[in-house]
Design a protein around this motif. Structure first.
Motif, short mmCIF file in Angstrom:
data_model
loop_
_atom_site.label_atom_id
_atom_site.label_comp_id
_atom_site.label_asym_id
_atom_site.label_seq_id
_atom_site.Cartn_x
_atom_site.Cartn_y
_atom_site.Cartn_z
N GLN A 82 -4.74 29.58 47.34
CA GLN A 82 -3.53 29.57 46.54
C GLN A 82 -3.84 29.64 45.05
O GLN A 82 -3.12 30.28 44.29
CB GLN A 82 -2.70 28.31 46.84
N ASP A 83 -4.93 29.01 44.61
CA ASP A 83 -5.35 29.13 43.20
C ASP A 83 -5.55 30.60 42.84
O ASP A 83 -5.11 31.09 41.80
CB ASP A 83 -6.66 28.39 42.95
N THR A 84 -6.24 31.30 43.73
CA THR A 84 -6.53 32.72 43.52
C THR A 84 -5.24 33.53 43.44
O THR A 84 -5.06 34.37 42.55
CB THR A 84 -7.41 33.24 44.66
N ALA A 85 -4.32 33.28 44.37
CA ALA A 85 -3.07 34.03 44.41
C ALA A 85 -2.25 33.81 43.14
O ALA A 85 -1.63 34.74 42.62
CB ALA A 85 -2.26 33.63 45.63
N VAL A 86 -2.25 32.59 42.61
CA VAL A 86 -1.51 32.29 41.39
C VAL A 86 -2.02 33.14 40.23
O VAL A 86 -1.25 33.72 39.46
CB VAL A 86 -1.62 30.79 41.04
N MET A 87 -3.34 33.22 40.09
CA MET A 87 -3.93 33.99 38.99
C MET A 87 -3.71 35.48 39.16
O MET A 87 -3.37 36.20 38.20
CB MET A 87 -5.42 33.67 38.87
N LEU A 88 -3.87 35.99 40.37
CA LEU A 88 -3.70 37.42 40.61
C LEU A 88 -2.25 37.84 40.42
O LEU A 88 -1.96 38.94 39.94
CB LEU A 88 -4.19 37.80 42.00
N LYS A 89 -1.33 36.95 40.81
CA LYS A 89 0.09 37.24 40.58
C LYS A 89 0.37 37.36 39.08
O LYS A 89 1.08 38.25 38.62
CB LYS A 89 0.97 36.15 41.17
N ARG A 90 -0.25 36.50 38.30
CA ARG A 90 -0.09 36.54 36.84
C ARG A 90 -0.60 37.87 36.29
O ARG A 90 0.05 38.50 35.46
CB ARG A 90 -0.84 35.36 36.21
N PHE A 91 -1.77 38.28 36.75
CA PHE A 91 -2.33 39.56 36.28
C PHE A 91 -1.41 40.73 36.64
O PHE A 91 -1.21 41.65 35.85
CB PHE A 91 -3.72 39.79 36.88
N TYR A 92 -0.87 40.67 37.85
CA TYR A 92 0.04 41.74 38.30
C TYR A 92 1.26 41.84 37.39
O TYR A 92 1.66 42.94 36.97
CB TYR A 92 0.48 41.48 39.74
N LEU A 93 1.85 40.72 37.05
CA LEU A 93 3.05 40.72 36.20
C LEU A 93 2.75 41.28 34.82
O LEU A 93 3.56 42.01 34.25
CB LEU A 93 3.60 39.30 36.09
N ILE A 94 1.58 40.94 34.28
CA ILE A 94 1.19 41.47 32.97
C ILE A 94 0.99 42.97 33.04
O ILE A 94 1.47 43.72 32.18
CB ILE A 94 -0.08 40.77 32.46
N GLU A 95 0.28 43.43 34.07
CA GLU A 95 0.04 44.87 34.23
C GLU A 95 1.36 45.62 34.37
O GLU A 95 1.58 46.67 33.75
CB GLU A 95 -0.84 45.14 35.45
N GLN A 96 2.26 45.10 35.19
CA GLN A 96 3.53 45.76 35.43
C GLN A 96 4.31 45.92 34.13
O GLN A 96 4.81 47.02 33.81
CB GLN A 96 4.36 44.96 36.43
N ALA A 97 4.40 44.85 33.35
CA ALA A 97 5.13 44.92 32.08
C ALA A 97 4.46 45.88 31.11
O ALA A 97 5.14 46.60 30.36
CB ALA A 97 5.23 43.52 31.48
N SER A 98 3.14 45.93 31.13
CA SER A 98 2.39 46.84 30.25
C SER A 98 2.64 48.30 30.63
O SER A 98 2.81 49.16 29.76
CB SER A 98 0.90 46.52 30.34
N ILE A 99 2.67 48.58 31.92
CA ILE A 99 2.93 49.94 32.41
C ILE A 99 4.30 50.42 31.95
O ILE A 99 4.45 51.55 31.46
CB ILE A 99 2.83 49.98 33.94
N ILE A 100 5.29 49.56 32.10
CA ILE A 100 6.66 49.92 31.71
C ILE A 100 6.73 50.24 30.23
O ILE A 100 7.37 51.21 29.81
CB ILE A 100 7.62 48.79 32.11
N GLY A 101 6.04 49.44 29.41
CA GLY A 101 6.04 49.68 27.97
C GLY A 101 5.36 50.98 27.58
O GLY A 101 5.86 51.74 26.75
N GLN A 102 4.21 51.26 28.20
CA GLN A 102 3.50 52.51 27.90
C GLN A 102 4.36 53.71 28.26
O GLN A 102 4.40 54.71 27.52
CB GLN A 102 2.18 52.55 28.67
N ALA A 103 5.05 53.63 29.39
CA ALA A 103 5.91 54.74 29.81
C ALA A 103 7.07 54.92 28.84
O ALA A 103 7.40 56.04 28.43
CB ALA A 103 6.44 54.48 31.22
N GLY A 104 7.70 53.82 28.47
CA GLY A 104 8.85 53.90 27.60
C GLY A 104 8.55 54.45 26.22
O GLY A 104 9.42 55.03 25.55
N TRP A 105 7.29 54.31 25.78
CA TRP A 105 6.92 54.80 24.46
C TRP A 105 6.50 56.27 24.45
O TRP A 105 6.37 56.88 23.38
CB TRP A 105 5.78 53.94 23.89
#
Length: 431
Positions: free
Chosen positions: A18-41
């Motif tokens: 569960q520790d691992t899943a918490v951290m990987l979920k965090r990384f996923y959310l950051i990547e997703q938001a970053s992808i959306i921003g790069q596309a929008g620009w």
């Protein structure tokens, strides 16, 4: 009383499932938001090189995000929902970066803050996690670190090459904003293995909107209509050498599709969710490859940038309209032209033009995939709006009307200009 002895564990037991899943979920959310921003620009970035290289970056980021997401689901943390939860400050921070004051500032925040912070977080994770128990994560995060390093290098080299030509006030504005964003990233706590600090992100004072007017650099011939046959029925599409040129110019002008793909990824990300973002990231990347195909062919035939027409009319046609028509426009032009590509592949083979044949062959395969994307996601948007998901004829009709309206607005001066550009290109090869 006899003392009970147990065997001790080692460092491999630092993080549980569960520790691992918490951290990987965090990384996923950051990547997703970053992808959306790069596309929008993408529509607002004027530089051809970055407009066609950032799509590859965001697609590679999407591949990483998808693996992170799948891994979290495999670990069943704590269910199959990937809620934002306590990671909201990090998502808000990335969204605040969308509000960069100019394109230089946005590229800086990606190359100097977001991508380095993610790379560092991934490396820290690999340094302390278990390669045996969490082996699947190890593989794709190692790849992600290599990709982030390359992204940063590309962005920094490009920034160094253009910064001298950017107005000083714009550079100063970008530098000041980057310092502000750096301070806020530190206040949030960075992209580490621990949960972020629960603070509000002060810079979130507005909502970013993709550019309705695409930014283009001055090195190319900036026009609305990139070949005479678009606005003059008497000018033939062409055969032989003229067909080779027309095809390359068309590929080069798929810049509009890159910009449109970025626009719709940003606009529909929240409504349609991750599966759409993942497909759209690939769609944007594929369109950027088509642009590079055309540009590479034209350069190999001896053309300089200032001889090449770069048009905007398809992108322009959706200005001020519901983003569903940008999605429809991309789908419509993909499906409209796919049937002609097989004939062109055969024509190029007869001409022994292996390069044009090769590019059109791969283009055909891509467009087949894209037609599927268009049907799937346009249908979903219609369904979400309570309309018949199997009938998108009204969207197609409106797209045709919007494009026709722009074409009909052509001036005699524009017709003469694009004829002059095209005739010059044809004459140059004839000589």
């Amino acid at each position: 009383m006899t003392e009970t002895h147990y065997l001790t564990g080692n460092a491999r037991g630092t993080f549980m499932r569960q520790d691992t899943a918490v951290m990987l979920k965090r990384f996923y959310l950051i990547e997703q938001a970053s992808i959306i921003g790069q596309a929008g620009w993408l529509p607002a970035i004027p530089y051809f090189e970055m407009k066609t290289l950032i799509p590859k970056m965001l697609w590679e980021d999407a591949m990483t995000a998808d693996m992170l997401r799948k891994r979290v689901i495999e670990l069943r943390f704590p269910s199959r929902m990937l809620e934002v939860g306590t990671d909201q400050p990090l998502v808000d921070y990335i969204r605040s970066c969308y509000l960069a004051p100019n394109a230089i500032a946005f590229m800086m925040v990606m190359s100097r803050l977001i991508k380095p912070a993610l790379r560092s977080a991934y490396q820290t994770y690999l340094n302390v996690a278990d390669e045996i128990g969490d082996g699947p994560t190890y593989r794709f995060l190692r790849v992600a670190i290599e990709e982030k390093t390359r992204h940063i290098d590309i962005l920094e080299k490009f920034l160094a090459s253009v910064i001298g030509d950017v107005p000083q006030e714009e550079v100063e504005k970008a530098d000041a904003w980057i310092k502000q964003q750096d301070l806020w990233l530190q206040k949030v706590g960075g992209f580490g293995l621990d949960a972020p600090n629960a603070i509000a992100i002060e810079p979130l004072t507005g909502k970013y909107e993709p550019a309705e007017v695409p930014a283009r650099e001055d090195s190319f011939r900036k026009v609305r209509f990139y070949w005479p046959d678009i606005v003059d029925p008497a000018f033939p599409y062409g055969t032989g050498m003229q067909l080779q040129l027309r095809s390359a110019v068309s590929h080069f002008n798929e810049v509009w599709a890159v910009e449109t793909g970025g626009f719709i990824l940003y606009s529909f990300a929240e409504e349609l969710g991750w599966s759409f973002v993942f497909d759209a990231a690939r769609w944007v990347y594929d369109e950027s490859r088509h642009v590079r195909m055309g540009y590479d062919r034209l350069v190999s035939w001896g053309y300089e940038d200032d001889e090449l027409p770069l048009g905007t009319y398809i992108y322009d046609s959706s200005k001020g309209h519901d983003p569903i028509y940008r999605l429809g426009m991309l789908f419509y032009f993909e499906s409209k032209n796919i049937g002609k590509k097989i004939d062109r592949i055969k024509n190029f083979e007869r001409m022994q033009d292996r390069m044009s044949q090769h590019d059109m062959d791969f283009d055909w395969a891509d467009e087949t995939i894209h037609t599927g994307y268009g049907k799937t996601w346009l249908s979903q948007v219609l369904k979400n709006r309570g309309q018949d998901p199997d009938d998108y004829s009204h969207v197609k009709d409106e797209c045709e009307r919007l494009v026709r309206r722009v074409v009909e607005s052509v001036s005699e001066e524009e017709i003469e200009e694009i004829k002059q550009i095209a005739n010059h290109m044809i004459t140059k090869q004839s000589q």
